[in-house]
Design a protein around this motif. Sequence first.
Motif, PDB file in Angstrom:
ATOM      1  N   LEU A 252       0.824  -1.213   0.000  1.00  0.00           N
ATOM      2  CA  LEU A 252       0.000   0.000   0.000  1.00  0.00           C
ATOM      3  C   LEU A 252       0.854   1.258   0.000  1.00  0.00           C
ATOM      4  CD1 LEU A 252      -2.903  -0.687   2.549  1.00  0.00           C
ATOM      5  CD2 LEU A 252      -3.131  -0.222   0.101  1.00  0.00           C
ATOM      6  N   ILE A 253       1.996   1.196   0.681  1.00  0.00           N
ATOM      7  CA  ILE A 253       2.862   2.371   0.791  1.00  0.00           C
ATOM      8  C   ILE A 253       3.417   2.759  -0.572  1.00  0.00           C
ATOM      9  CG2 ILE A 253       5.054   3.204   1.719  1.00  0.00           C
ATOM     10  CD1 ILE A 253       4.464   1.581   4.242  1.00  0.00           C
ATOM     11  N   GLY A 254       3.981   1.799  -1.280  1.00  0.00           N
ATOM     12  CA  GLY A 254       4.563   2.090  -2.587  1.00  0.00           C
ATOM     13  C   GLY A 254       3.534   2.574  -3.588  1.00  0.00           C
ATOM     14  N   THR A 255       2.354   1.965  -3.562  1.00  0.00           N
ATOM     15  CA  THR A 255       1.294   2.364  -4.485  1.00  0.00           C
ATOM     16  C   THR A 255       0.863   3.804  -4.237  1.00  0.00           C
ATOM     17  OG1 THR A 255       0.500   0.081  -4.669  1.00  0.00           O
ATOM     18  CG2 THR A 255      -1.041   1.832  -5.258  1.00  0.00           C
ATOM     19  N   MET A 256       0.638   4.137  -2.974  1.00  0.00           N
ATOM     20  CA  MET A 256       0.197   5.498  -2.661  1.00  0.00           C
ATOM     21  C   MET A 256       1.289   6.508  -2.962  1.00  0.00           C
ATOM     22  SD  MET A 256      -1.689   7.080   0.630  1.00  0.00           S
ATOM     23  CE  MET A 256      -3.251   6.632  -0.135  1.00  0.00           C
ATOM     24  N   LEU A 257       2.539   6.190  -2.618  1.00  0.00           N
ATOM     25  CA  LEU A 257       3.627   7.131  -2.844  1.00  0.00           C
ATOM     26  C   LEU A 257       3.839   7.385  -4.336  1.00  0.00           C
ATOM     27  CD1 LEU A 257       5.335   8.732  -0.913  1.00  0.00           C
ATOM     28  CD2 LEU A 257       7.111   6.980  -1.077  1.00  0.00           C
ATOM     29  N   ALA A 258       3.705   6.358  -5.147  1.00  0.00           N
ATOM     30  CA  ALA A 258       3.836   6.538  -6.599  1.00  0.00           C
ATOM     31  C   ALA A 258       2.770   7.499  -7.115  1.00  0.00           C
ATOM     32  CB  ALA A 258       3.735   5.190  -7.306  1.00  0.00           C
ATOM     33  N   ASP A 259       1.541   7.340  -6.638  1.00  0.00           N
ATOM     34  CA  ASP A 259       0.460   8.242  -7.058  1.00  0.00           C
ATOM     35  C   ASP A 259       0.739   9.672  -6.627  1.00  0.00           C
ATOM     36  OD1 ASP A 259      -0.881   6.131  -8.193  1.00  0.00           O
ATOM     37  OD2 ASP A 259      -2.258   5.837  -6.510  1.00  0.00           O
ATOM     38  N   ILE A 260       1.258   9.845  -5.401  1.00  0.00           N
ATOM     39  CA  ILE A 260       1.534  11.186  -4.887  1.00  0.00           C
ATOM     40  C   ILE A 260       2.643  11.857  -5.694  1.00  0.00           C
ATOM     41  CG2 ILE A 260       2.524  12.416  -2.914  1.00  0.00           C
ATOM     42  CD1 ILE A 260       0.926  10.405  -1.127  1.00  0.00           C
ATOM     43  N   LEU A 261       3.720  11.135  -5.973  1.00  0.00           N
ATOM     44  CA  LEU A 261       4.831  11.710  -6.726  1.00  0.00           C
ATOM     45  C   LEU A 261       4.415  12.050  -8.149  1.00  0.00           C
ATOM     46  CD1 LEU A 261       7.797   9.484  -5.468  1.00  0.00           C
ATOM     47  CD2 LEU A 261       7.087  11.735  -4.647  1.00  0.00           C
ATOM     48  N   ARG A 262       3.627  11.189  -8.759  1.00  0.00           N
ATOM     49  CA  ARG A 262       3.119  11.498 -10.097  1.00  0.00           C
ATOM     50  C   ARG A 262       2.221  12.721 -10.062  1.00  0.00           C
ATOM     51  NH1 ARG A 262       2.054   5.171 -10.897  1.00  0.00           N
ATOM     52  NH2 ARG A 262       3.929   4.624 -12.116  1.00  0.00           N
ATOM     53  N   GLY A 263       1.471  12.859  -8.988  1.00  0.00           N
ATOM     54  CA  GLY A 263       0.611  14.026  -8.843  1.00  0.00           C
ATOM     55  C   GLY A 263       1.382  15.323  -8.749  1.00  0.00           C
ATOM     56  N   GLU A 264       2.647  15.255  -8.353  1.00  0.00           N
ATOM     57  CA  GLU A 264       3.510  16.440  -8.303  1.00  0.00           C
ATOM     58  C   GLU A 264       4.273  16.649  -9.604  1.00  0.00           C
ATOM     59  OE1 GLU A 264       5.995  16.835  -4.884  1.00  0.00           O
ATOM     60  OE2 GLU A 264       4.373  16.454  -3.462  1.00  0.00           O
ATOM     61  N   GLY A 265       3.962  15.836 -10.618  1.00  0.00           N
ATOM     62  CA  GLY A 265       4.561  16.033 -11.928  1.00  0.00           C
ATOM     63  C   GLY A 265       5.759  15.160 -12.228  1.00  0.00           C
ATOM     64  N   MET A 266       6.119  14.275 -11.307  1.00  0.00           N
ATOM     65  CA  MET A 266       7.258  13.388 -11.552  1.00  0.00           C
ATOM     66  C   MET A 266       6.841  12.204 -12.408  1.00  0.00           C
ATOM     67  SD  MET A 266       8.857  13.438  -7.693  1.00  0.00           S
ATOM     68  CE  MET A 266       9.940  12.064  -8.036  1.00  0.00           C
ATOM     69  N   GLN A 267       7.780  11.703 -13.193  1.00  0.00           N
ATOM     70  CA  GLN A 267       7.562  10.467 -13.928  1.00  0.00           C
ATOM     71  C   GLN A 267       8.107   9.321 -13.085  1.00  0.00           C
ATOM     72  OE1 GLN A 267       9.612  10.135 -17.710  1.00  0.00           O
ATOM     73  NE2 GLN A 267       8.239   8.538 -18.456  1.00  0.00           N
ATOM     74  N   VAL A 268       7.269   8.335 -12.796  1.00  0.00           N
ATOM     75  CA  VAL A 268       7.662   7.192 -11.977  1.00  0.00           C
ATOM     76  C   VAL A 268       7.476   5.932 -12.799  1.00  0.00           C
ATOM     77  CG1 VAL A 268       7.258   5.908  -9.855  1.00  0.00           C
ATOM     78  CG2 VAL A 268       6.984   8.393  -9.868  1.00  0.00           C
ATOM     79  N   LEU A 269       8.576   5.283 -13.131  1.00  0.00           N
ATOM     80  CA  LEU A 269       8.557   4.066 -13.939  1.00  0.00           C
ATOM     81  C   LEU A 269       8.799   2.867 -13.035  1.00  0.00           C
ATOM     82  CD1 LEU A 269      10.672   5.290 -17.000  1.00  0.00           C
ATOM     83  CD2 LEU A 269       8.184   5.302 -16.732  1.00  0.00           C
ATOM     84  N   LEU A 270       7.812   1.995 -12.947  1.00  0.00           N
ATOM     85  CA  LEU A 270       7.913   0.796 -12.120  1.00  0.00           C
ATOM     86  C   LEU A 270       8.230  -0.418 -12.988  1.00  0.00           C
ATOM     87  CD1 LEU A 270       4.770   1.415  -9.880  1.00  0.00           C
ATOM     88  CD2 LEU A 270       7.121   2.162  -9.482  1.00  0.00           C
ATOM     89  N   GLN A 271       8.767  -1.467 -12.349  1.00  0.00           N
ATOM     90  CA  GLN A 271       9.088  -2.709 -13.055  1.00  0.00           C
ATOM     91  C   GLN A 271       9.915  -2.414 -14.314  1.00  0.00           C
ATOM     92  OE1 GLN A 271       8.266  -5.449 -11.463  1.00  0.00           O
ATOM     93  NE2 GLN A 271       6.988  -4.373  -9.951  1.00  0.00           N
ATOM     94  N   THR A 272      10.913  -1.568 -14.149  1.00  0.00           N
ATOM     95  CA  THR A 272      11.704  -1.110 -15.295  1.00  0.00           C
ATOM     96  C   THR A 272      13.167  -1.474 -15.093  1.00  0.00           C
ATOM     97  OG1 THR A 272      10.188   0.734 -15.659  1.00  0.00           O
ATOM     98  CG2 THR A 272      12.367   0.891 -16.666  1.00  0.00           C
ATOM     99  N   ALA A 273      13.710  -2.223 -16.039  1.00  0.00           N
ATOM    100  CA  ALA A 273      15.120  -2.629 -15.972  1.00  0.00           C
ATOM    101  C   ALA A 273      15.989  -1.598 -16.679  1.00  0.00           C
ATOM    102  CB  ALA A 273      15.298  -3.996 -16.625  1.00  0.00           C
ATOM    103  N   SER A 274      17.150  -1.325 -16.108  1.00  0.00           N
ATOM    104  CA  SER A 274      18.129  -0.431 -16.722  1.00  0.00           C
ATOM    105  C   SER A 274      19.228  -1.275 -17.356  1.00  0.00           C
ATOM    106  CB  SER A 274      18.726   0.509 -15.674  1.00  0.00           C
ATOM    107  OG  SER A 274      17.718   1.338 -15.120  1.00  0.00           O
ATOM    108  N   HIS A 275      19.581  -0.938 -18.611  1.00  0.00           N
ATOM    109  CA  HIS A 275      20.525  -1.778 -19.357  1.00  0.00           C
ATOM    110  C   HIS A 275      21.895  -1.144 -19.541  1.00  0.00           C
ATOM    111  CE1 HIS A 275      17.128  -4.317 -20.037  1.00  0.00           C
ATOM    112  NE2 HIS A 275      16.531  -3.505 -20.880  1.00  0.00           N
TER     113      HIS A 275
END
Length: 502
Positions: A252-275
């Motif tokens: 619940l914490i991660g889900t809510m925090l992602a919504d809050i950060l996106r609401g402030e205009g940030m791009q939040v990419l989950l389940q994303t691998a860096s190559h």
Amino acid sequence: MNAPEKLAPALRDCCATDTSKTPAVATPGHGLPTNVESGLHVAVIGSGSAAMAAATRLAEAGARVTMIERGTLGGTCVNVGCVPSKIFIRAAHVAHTRKTSPFDAGIAPCAPAIDRAALLAQQQARVDALRAAKYDNVVARHATIRRVQGRASFAGPASLRVRLAAGGEETVTFDRCLIATGARPAIPDLPGLAGAPYWTSTEALQADAVPPRLLVLGASVVALELAQAYARLGSRVTVVARSSLLSREDPLIGTMLADILRGEGMQVLLQTASHAVDYAGGRFTLRTSAGPLEAEALLVATGRAANTDALNLQAAGVQADAAGQIVVGADLRTSAAGIYAAGDCTALPQYVYVAAASGSRAAANMLGGQARLALAAMPAVVFTDPQVATVGMTETQARAAGLAVDTRVLALEQVPRALANFDTRGFVKLVAEACSGRLLGAQIVADGAGEMIQAAALALRAGMSVHDLADALFPYLTMVEGLKLAAQTFTRDVTQLSCCAA
């Protein structure tokens, strides 16, 4: 989460044994002898919170202490961690509330001009002052603490070889030794990263300008705190998370925090691998499973690594795990007689108050005590906005431990102070033992969650039940009243209560 998840069934006496009490933390002085071993000499490697707590306690008891530091006195927290980061985050919070707040209809917002260089000078001045007051001056007051500037490594089970910063070497023999060398940012093995001018948390806190765009690689405490702060100061921030945000916490914490950060205009990419990473022309390109991402700055915040690789631990018979963290018991003893370890160079939770507590308990045991470090009621705070605060077990952890649990989630729409603040982002979740109501854990996302969590920590340590919390007196129109309301939801529908019903 506008209403309680469910109402509790009537409690029944289903506990076979009395498990109502959480073991208390042993006090550092427990079992301490009245006379310190004559001429006891303790070598302390490091000068951060764990080292200082131990050194001062040992000196007060009459021991001689040699404190060996390879860098700046004070370690991570005061210099490049807790203190500068919280100043930075607070400045960003002020900038944010000037631009936008729930009261904009009556208080006209404005776009603040950000002078990062001036903020940095203010931040560093406070860091310097605190280091002088809480480290330099404290050491100076103890005549039996000798400071040595240099790099220490074990030469044997009772001696250290110190490469002095001023040149040459010194051999330090000891009766007891504390390893308190802390940790550093861990850098992933990502093609193209080596040699590129990426940031760790240290560089992010010392940067004198706000980049137009910032990529943040990581999704734990440091990553999210700094990501939000830079976004509030004007960067276009993208967070790249390999899984979810704060993945070790309740989902619940991660889900809510992602919504809050996106609401402030940030791009939040989950389940994303860096190559891979490319850097050219003052610009980073991060190649990910979501496609290429570009920015002028890249913050790598993917964890921390123990500072133990240069200590030659094997010469003293000190065991470390596969990650290089020194293995200790609850008494802070290592596998080698007379050698202890504390703080972030071990597998203990990486919080300054845990480091200090472990250092003081290690010192007590060096002096013949029987102190132990108990962490069942350890509170933790993430200084995002809203804050995230936790203590005890999550629902998943409690079930994995074989406990029958009952949980409730209270949305902040049910907390009068949150309504008065016009800020109902967040929740309070309580985890209880089903048969007794004994509190097992609490997870909070809220403005002021870091202040709220200590009440839950004390309740957990005292072995209180959610019914005890529900019956306790909490001051009205405070955020911590949310704990009482969450506890009441185990037996009542708080949506049907008056605003200050007991």
